[in-house]
Design a protein around this motif. Sequence first.
Motif, mmCIF file in Angstrom:
data_model
loop_
_atom_site.group_PDB
_atom_site.id
_atom_site.type_symbol
_atom_site.label_atom_id
_atom_site.label_comp_id
_atom_site.label_asym_id
_atom_site.label_seq_id
_atom_site.Cartn_x
_atom_site.Cartn_y
_atom_site.Cartn_z
ATOM 1 N N LEU A 47 -4.282 -5.145 0.085
ATOM 2 C CA LEU A 47 -5.105 -4.106 -0.263
ATOM 3 C C LEU A 47 -6.258 -4.661 -0.867
ATOM 4 C CD1 LEU A 47 -2.998 -1.176 -1.960
ATOM 5 C CD2 LEU A 47 -4.017 -1.158 0.286
ATOM 6 N N LYS A 48 -6.140 -5.937 -1.107
ATOM 7 C CA LYS A 48 -7.347 -6.913 -1.611
ATOM 8 C C LYS A 48 -7.760 -6.519 -3.153
ATOM 9 C CE LYS A 48 -9.461 -8.455 2.734
ATOM 10 N NZ LYS A 48 -8.587 -8.158 3.551
ATOM 11 N N THR A 49 -6.818 -5.924 -3.759
ATOM 12 C CA THR A 49 -7.127 -5.537 -5.418
ATOM 13 C C THR A 49 -6.515 -6.696 -6.445
ATOM 14 O OG1 THR A 49 -4.915 -4.482 -5.423
ATOM 15 C CG2 THR A 49 -7.082 -3.269 -4.637
ATOM 16 N N LEU A 50 -6.214 -7.954 -5.763
ATOM 17 C CA LEU A 50 -5.815 -8.693 -7.008
ATOM 18 C C LEU A 50 -6.734 -9.030 -8.032
ATOM 19 C CD1 LEU A 50 -3.924 -11.484 -4.612
ATOM 20 C CD2 LEU A 50 -2.931 -9.686 -5.874
ATOM 21 N N ASP A 51 -7.900 -9.179 -8.101
ATOM 22 C CA ASP A 51 -8.918 -9.436 -8.870
ATOM 23 C C ASP A 51 -9.659 -8.305 -9.634
ATOM 24 O OD1 ASP A 51 -8.254 -12.186 -8.459
ATOM 25 O OD2 ASP A 51 -10.147 -12.518 -6.891
ATOM 26 N N SER A 52 -8.739 -7.376 -9.503
ATOM 27 C CA SER A 52 -9.384 -6.168 -10.328
ATOM 28 C C SER A 52 -8.260 -5.489 -11.331
ATOM 29 C CB SER A 52 -9.613 -4.976 -9.356
ATOM 30 O OG SER A 52 -8.347 -4.588 -8.723
ATOM 31 N N PHE A 63 5.107 -5.782 -4.725
ATOM 32 C CA PHE A 63 3.800 -5.469 -5.374
ATOM 33 C C PHE A 63 2.879 -6.256 -5.571
ATOM 34 C CE2 PHE A 63 1.207 -4.382 -9.054
ATOM 35 C CZ PHE A 63 0.943 -2.953 -8.549
ATOM 36 N N PHE A 64 2.844 -7.744 -5.382
ATOM 37 C CA PHE A 64 2.126 -8.653 -5.153
ATOM 38 C C PHE A 64 1.583 -8.581 -3.707
ATOM 39 C CE2 PHE A 64 0.797 -12.817 -3.895
ATOM 40 C CZ PHE A 64 -0.215 -13.100 -4.811
ATOM 41 N N GLU A 65 2.450 -8.568 -2.846
ATOM 42 C CA GLU A 65 2.034 -8.484 -1.544
ATOM 43 C C GLU A 65 1.177 -7.359 -1.138
ATOM 44 O OE1 GLU A 65 2.181 -10.947 0.543
ATOM 45 O OE2 GLU A 65 3.137 -12.375 -0.653
ATOM 46 N N ASN A 118 -11.140 -7.476 -21.445
ATOM 47 C CA ASN A 118 -9.988 -7.064 -20.620
ATOM 48 C C ASN A 118 -8.813 -6.403 -21.452
ATOM 49 O OD1 ASN A 118 -11.573 -8.101 -18.575
ATOM 50 N ND2 ASN A 118 -10.457 -10.031 -18.116
ATOM 51 N N SER A 119 -8.256 -6.723 -22.306
ATOM 52 C CA SER A 119 -7.353 -6.340 -23.155
ATOM 53 C C SER A 119 -7.323 -4.857 -23.548
ATOM 54 C CB SER A 119 -6.916 -7.168 -24.444
ATOM 55 O OG SER A 119 -6.231 -8.341 -23.723
ATOM 56 N N PHE A 120 -8.682 -4.744 -23.972
ATOM 57 C CA PHE A 120 -9.183 -3.617 -24.493
ATOM 58 C C PHE A 120 -9.137 -2.495 -23.430
ATOM 59 C CE2 PHE A 120 -12.286 -0.281 -25.312
ATOM 60 C CZ PHE A 120 -11.701 0.346 -26.459
#
Length: 165
Positions: free
Chosen positions: A139-144, A132-134, A79-81
């Motif tokens: 947008l349902k992009t929290l787990d990306s 930004f979190f809200e 993920n970091s890379f």
Amino acid sequence: MDKRNIIKWLIYAALTLLATACLLPFAMMIINSTRSNTEIVRGFTLIPGKSLIENYKNMMYHMDVSDGIFKGIWLGYKNSFIIASSVTILSAYFSALTAYGFYAYEFKGKKLLFIIILIMMMIPSQLSLLGFFELNKALKTLDSYIPLIVPSIATPFTVFLCVNI
């Protein structure tokens, strides 16, 4: 020895001391990786321990555990890379394009836009964190990777740095 050589020698001595102070934590980390927990608790010495193979076997065991605290060490590296490389490439590309537009072209509102970029540099990013979190939640992009990459694509500081180099 003249005054200039003495000053030069003092500067080199100070820089050598500073470099040593910066490298000391890395040396401690490498030496402590060869010592057992009880040896580490006793205090720091420059003498390496005898637990190197045992420590590395323990580390590799924890990296392979599929559930638990160490579950995602390799996933974390991946993920970091992905995030670091994509942010670096995209930020360099889009910020350089924006900076080139400011540098090479004369257009109406150029000074105003540059002032807006300067003002945006002064606003702390933590100020917009909840909004930004809200937005990402809606947008349902929290787990990306998207919320980590997109805001860094054209940061005002990178644009400012590219324009003024």
